[in-house]
Design a protein around this motif. Structure first.
Motif, PDB file in Angstrom:
ATOM      1  N   LEU A  43       0.467  -3.577   9.066  1.00  0.00           N
ATOM      2  CA  LEU A  43      -0.486  -4.442   8.381  1.00  0.00           C
ATOM      3  C   LEU A  43      -0.022  -4.817   6.978  1.00  0.00           C
ATOM      4  CD1 LEU A  43      -3.771  -2.596   9.433  1.00  0.00           C
ATOM      5  CD2 LEU A  43      -2.766  -4.645  10.478  1.00  0.00           C
ATOM      6  N   ASP A  44       0.670  -3.910   6.310  1.00  0.00           N
ATOM      7  CA  ASP A  44       1.114  -4.226   4.954  1.00  0.00           C
ATOM      8  C   ASP A  44       2.245  -5.239   4.935  1.00  0.00           C
ATOM      9  OD1 ASP A  44       2.713  -2.351   6.196  1.00  0.00           O
ATOM     10  OD2 ASP A  44       3.229  -1.308   4.335  1.00  0.00           O
TER      11      ASP A  44
ATOM     12  N   VAL B  24       2.103  -8.113   6.658  1.00  0.00           N
ATOM     13  CA  VAL B  24       1.563  -9.465   6.852  1.00  0.00           C
ATOM     14  C   VAL B  24       1.892 -10.295   5.614  1.00  0.00           C
ATOM     15  CG1 VAL B  24      -0.535 -10.837   7.091  1.00  0.00           C
ATOM     16  CG2 VAL B  24      -0.271  -8.722   8.403  1.00  0.00           C
TER      17      VAL B  24
ATOM     18  N   ASP C  60       2.028 -12.778   2.439  1.00  0.00           N
ATOM     19  CA  ASP C  60       1.055 -13.414   1.564  1.00  0.00           C
ATOM     20  C   ASP C  60       0.834 -14.867   1.956  1.00  0.00           C
ATOM     21  OD1 ASP C  60       0.651 -11.137   0.104  1.00  0.00           O
ATOM     22  OD2 ASP C  60       1.989 -11.703  -1.540  1.00  0.00           O
TER      23      ASP C  60
ATOM     24  N   LEU D 106      -1.883 -15.225   4.509  1.00  0.00           N
ATOM     25  CA  LEU D 106      -3.210 -15.056   3.926  1.00  0.00           C
ATOM     26  C   LEU D 106      -3.588 -16.280   3.095  1.00  0.00           C
ATOM     27  CD1 LEU D 106      -2.948 -11.313   2.806  1.00  0.00           C
ATOM     28  CD2 LEU D 106      -3.921 -12.220   4.926  1.00  0.00           C
TER      29      LEU D 106
ATOM     30  N   LEU E  37      -3.240  -4.428   2.919  1.00  0.00           N
ATOM     31  CA  LEU E  37      -3.659  -5.728   3.432  1.00  0.00           C
ATOM     32  C   LEU E  37      -5.032  -6.106   2.902  1.00  0.00           C
ATOM     33  CD1 LEU E  37      -3.336  -8.172   5.308  1.00  0.00           C
ATOM     34  CD2 LEU E  37      -4.292  -6.770   7.159  1.00  0.00           C
TER      35      LEU E  37
ATOM     36  N   ARG F 259      -4.816  -7.404  -0.722  1.00  0.00           N
ATOM     37  CA  ARG F 259      -4.225  -8.744  -0.835  1.00  0.00           C
ATOM     38  C   ARG F 259      -5.145  -9.807  -0.253  1.00  0.00           C
ATOM     39  NH1 ARG F 259       0.237  -9.495   2.094  1.00  0.00           N
ATOM     40  NH2 ARG F 259       0.027  -7.605   3.359  1.00  0.00           N
TER      41      ARG F 259
END
Length: 967
Positions: free
Chosen positions: A306-307, A309, A311, A314, A374, A377
């Motif tokens: 998940l970390d 993903v 930016d 998002l 996640l 962010r």
């Protein structure tokens, strides 16, 4: 029921099934199951125990009726025996002896006495001759019943066939036909005993369930409450057996028009209040493992946790207008579930997202640290994360199954004698073994339980699988026992744990935990069972059930979360006409609205408009609490259901502009066709995003998502009928308006492959909760329009602007011509007045243009000048959007435009004939103000009104001031 000698020998029935007189009786349903299993060993097809139980009940009822008739006619059988003896003579004894030999009491069957000896005896003061005549009559009735013919070998009277046997039956029937009628019928009189005994089979010849229902309806008052309960249970068992062997069939979700009231439990109004962000939530769903795989391909690097993903991804979601991200499948899953799926041929499967080991973030997704990264962010970009909570079951090898087996619905013995558990142990936990029922693997049985055995103590439990009664059991899950208070508290504590980590919780299959459905599925009242095989015999009366679960579980959840973890939005997946109950009474913030997808997809437009109207009339606040969607993980994809053309964008527009929570499915924006199963680790199809569909979203949909605040609430929401020229309502047109402060929105969508034209003016009735009255409003009133001057507004579908006389909108409404799946979204309303604007209106003749102000400038060459009075409520100039083919088309002067007022030309001409001319005031959008994006909710800065160019014929009346534009 009396069983023949032949059947007893054929099936090798245990003697403990039989009374001394040779009748088989069952002290409980498990005995009927054992009886049926012994028959099934010798038959090609299994014998349903429910049929055996139903036959035994029928036999009991017929004997009760016979006793009742005898009470009304004392000495009946004595007289019958004398009548037959007189007509037949000595062959009667031969016939009765032969009958006793074929249907022997235990003493005769065991050779203790002979049939002739038995015939001369008596029992309980009744001669065996009379008993034999009675049994002969009942066997004859059974042989005439078509519903039990599949089991005729139990009571076949063929070996008795002879002239003497036939004449015995003839004389017995003749005698009974001359006896007084039965006086105990609730429906009619004049029935002989033979009519009485054959009535169930005649009423429902091929259905045992139908015959039992007939008995309750006709003679229930004679049988007593306890016996009626037994019959109702018998009917439940029949339904259960159908599900067990055939399954519940292909379940097709239905979307009936909602009605309100008449619930099993009291409905009252107790909405949970929204926090300010909740009405503006727009949710994007992602199957987590599949999404990470797709991101890896998109960004050409491994993205597995998940970390990782990006930016950029998002940012993209936020730019598009999404404010919530539902990540499906975050929790640590059952290892046994994965093994089951791989054994069944899905070699690359992970476990089901809803078969959970524990409520910890999966280690292969990075665990809690990766989630925290996640979440931080995402929040920086205004995105709130959402997770599932699966409250009604856990994985079969979950931590709870290991530690607390007593928390789950279970039995000490298998519910069916035919169940076997010889397959592999699916548990890698040293505390307990887990074995599925063997028939699961070939789907030959519903297999409602699995075996858990303690490796230390040897204790064995048969735990029920999770089940909602609409499909086969979910065989990788274990069903929690909600009749236990400690279980309910443990689940609530888990929900609070999830809430502390996710501001949005989606409750899977939440309707199964409403009290009425907990009871229906797992503890059914007599006569209401049959949803889940083997549960009817563990049912409760409503009083007992209410004592076990005194309060609705979900009401307690809502109140505890509000007190302990406020600012959490609770979203329920709930169907079965419980949507209104879940939000209005149980207090969920949002609830699934499957009617939106099903009805609009199928173009059941009148039904969906009725659904909205019914809700508005009952309580409009329910409407804002719906979750509307075009697909969900259990359905086909949006592009499969709605295509990728005008219909898709029309429905997506309605999705984005109705009150409620818009939810977009994984791959919906990209136009992906694949439905991602809950066990998918990666997509199975190689698909590329549909660039045209994405651009269509950017042009038509994403700007609306950024204006979500305008459409989210219901206080100013109005639904309108669309009247055609002949005065009929076109039910295929959805027209509605909403307001937020000074902002206005009007949506018109035609969900049909046809053309239509007509007017919208008066709203449907809606409940005014202050007065308690149903209220209707005109379009002008609902939009808060001025009575005079002109309204200018932009269509966010075509990006064209229109001008209409306000007086016309008040008097007649707005006229529209709509092609197939044509849609308008009118926003950015501003108002002007003066004769020059009348000329602009006349010149446009109802057509849309890129800028009405530009048309004014073209006609009057307006120069920028300061005027004394500040114009309020002006529409800001926006950056010119690229023209589509639709907006680039010029409207021929001889054709009526798609949105055009029939009164437009006459209204304009009437303005020109005014003899006293006023100073014309142009409301000009300032050239210096940059056009703001349609996706922002920013209020434009105040600007000054420029003065139009004066002409020699324009004179200022002494007592008049220039008309102001309304805010």
């Amino acid at each position: 029921m009396l069983i023949s000698r032949f059947a007893r020998q054929k099936y090798q029935f245990d003697l403990d099934f039989f009374r001394p007189d040779g009748r088989a009786t069952f002290k409980d349903y498990s005995a009927a199951r054992r009886f049926a299993e012994q028959m099934s060993v010798h038959r090609a097809d299994p014998v349903p125990a429910s049929d055996i139980q139903a036959m035994a009940l029928l036999d009991e009822v017929l004997r009760i009726l016979l006793r009742q008739y005898e009470l009304q006619n004392p000495g009946l059988l004595t007289r019958a025996l004398g009548y037959i003896q007189a007509g037949l003579g000595e062959p009667l004894d031969t016939t009765l002896i032969r009958f006793i030999e074929e249907f022997p009491p235990l003493a005769v069957a065991g050779g203790v006495v002979s049939a002739p000896q038995y015939l001369e005896g008596a029992a309980d003061g009744r001669p065996h001759r009379q008993i034999a005549v009675e049994e002969l009559l009942l066997i004859h009735v059974s042989n005439q019943n078509p519903a039990i013919h599949p089991y005729r070998d139990l009571f076949d009277d063929s070996p008795l066939k002879s002239p003497a046997y036939d004449k015995t039956l003839t004389l017995l029937g003749r005698f009974l036909s001359h006896q007084p009628p039965f006086s105990g019928s609730a429906q009619r009189s004049g029935e002989t005993l033979l009519d009485l005994l054959t009535a169930p089979a005649k009423a429902s010849p091929y259905s045992l369930e139908g015959q039992l229902q007939f008995i309750i309806d006709k003679w229930g008052f004679l049988l007593g409450e306890s016996f009626i309960f037994r019959i109702l249970r018998g009917m439940d068992f029949i339904r259960e057996e159908v599900i067990r062997h055939a399954g519940p069939g292909h379940f097709k979700p239905e979307a009936p028009v909602p009605t309100y009231g008449g619930a099993d439990y009291a409905e009252y109004e107790r909405f949970s209040p929204d926090r300010d962000w909740m009405p503006r939530l727009v949710l994007m769903a992602k199957n987590t493992y599949v999404w990470l795989e797709q991101l890896s391909r998109k960004y050409e690097r491994w993205i597995q946790t998940l970390d990782q993903v990006p930016d950029e991804e998002l940012d993209l979601l936020a730019q598009r207008g999404f404010t919530g991200l539902w990540l499906i499948g975050l929790w640590e899953r059952s290892r046994a579930s994965q093994r089951i799926k791989q054994r069944m041929g899905q070699h690359d499967a992970v476990a089901s997202a809803y078969s959970l080991h524990s409520y910890d973030i999966a280690e292969d997704l990075g665990g809690w640290n990766a989630l925290n990264n996640l979440r931080s962010r995402a929040w920086q970009r205004g995105l709130r994360l959402s997770a599932d909570m699966v409250p009604n079951h856990m994985g079969i090898d979950s931590e709870w199954v290991m530690l607390h087996p007593d928390w789950f619905l279970s039995l000490p013995n298998p519910p069916y004698p035919g169940y076997t558990f010889n397959s592999e142990d699916l548990s890698d936990d040293g505390r307990a073994g887990i074995v599925l029922e063997d028939h699961y693997y070939n789907h030959s049985d519903a297999s409602v339980v699995f075996k858990r055995y303690d490796r230390s103590s040897g204790e064995t439990r048969y735990i029920y699988h999770g089940n909602d009664g609409t499909s086969f059991p979910w065989n990788d899950t274990a069903q929690l026992d909600y009749s236990k208070a400690q279980v309910r508290e443990a689940v609530i504590q888990t929900i609070l744990h999830v809430a502390r980590n996710f501001p949005i919780i989606r409750f899977d299959a939440a309707m199964t935990l409403a009290k009425k459905h907990i009871q229906r599925l797992w503890f059914p009242e007599p006569g209401s069972g049959g949803a889940i095989p083997s549960r009817a015999e563990h049912g409760m009366t409503k009083a007992d059930f209410d004592a076990a679960i005194p309060e609705e579980f979900w009401r307690e959840v809502v109140d505890r979360v509000a007190a302990e973890v406020p600012d959490t939005l609770l979203l329920a997946e709930a169907f079965w006409l419980m949507e209104g109950y879940f939000v209005r009474t149980l207090g969920m913030h949002r609830v699934y609205n499957s009617a939106f997808m099903h009805m609009l997809r199928d173009e059941d437009n009148a039904k969906y408009r009725s659904a909205i109207k019914n809700t508005l009339e009952f309580d409009p606040q329910i409407l804002k609490r719906y979750v509307n969607f075009m697909n969900n993980p259990d359905e086909k994809t949006a592009v499969e259901q709605f295509g990728n053309g005008d219909k898709y964008f029309g429905i997506a527009t309605v999705l984005s502009t109705l009150p409620g929570l818009p939810m977009f499915g994984h791959g919906q924006v990209e136009g992906f066709h694949e439905k991602y199963g809950m066990e998918f680790r990666k997509p199975k199809w190689e698909e590329t995003p549909d660039d045209g569909l994405i651009r269509g979203h950017e042009w038509k949909i994403f700007p609306l998502l950024h204006r979500r605040h305008l459409f989210a609430e219901v206080e100013a929401f109005q639904l309108y009928d669309f009247y055609t020229a002949d005065g009929h309502v076109d039910e295929n047109v959805f027209a509605y308006s909403n307001r937020h402060g000074d902002e206005r929105g009007l949506v018109i969508y035609h969900n049909c492959y046809a053309d239509t034209r007509g007017w919208i003016k008066v709203s449907a009735a809606a409940l005014d909760k202050n007065s308690g009255q149903l209220v209707q409003k005109t379009l002008g009133e609902a939009l808060g329009l001025p009575r005079e001057g002109y309204a200018i507004f932009r269509d966010y579908t075509s990006h064209l602007e229109f001008i209409r006389p306000c007086a016309e909108i008040w008097e007649r409404g707005i006229y529209a011509e709509l092609a197939a799946y044509h849609c308008h979204v009118f926003m950015d309303w501003w108002f002007v007045d003066g004769e020059q604007w009348a000329e602009v209106h006349q010149a446009l003749n109802g057509a849309g243009v890129d800028s009405v102000q530009a048309k004014y400038d073209e006609l009057f060459a307006v120069k920028e000048e300061e005027v004394a009075e500040e114009v309020k409520g002006k529409k800001p100039r926006k950056k010119a959007a690229p023209k589509t083919k639709e907006s680039a088309k010029k409207t021929p002067p001889t054709k009526k435009p798609a949105v055009k007022s029939e009164k437009a030309s006459t209204a304009s001409k009437s303005k020109k004939t005014v003899t006293v001319k006023k100073k014309e005031v142009a409301v000009k959008k300032p050239a210096a103000t940059k056009k703001t994006s349609a996706t922002t909710a920013k209020k434009p800065a105040a600007t000054k009104k420029p003065s139009p160019k004066k002409t020699s014929t324009t004179k200022k009346p002494a007592s008049k001031k220039p008309a102001k534009a309304e805010k």
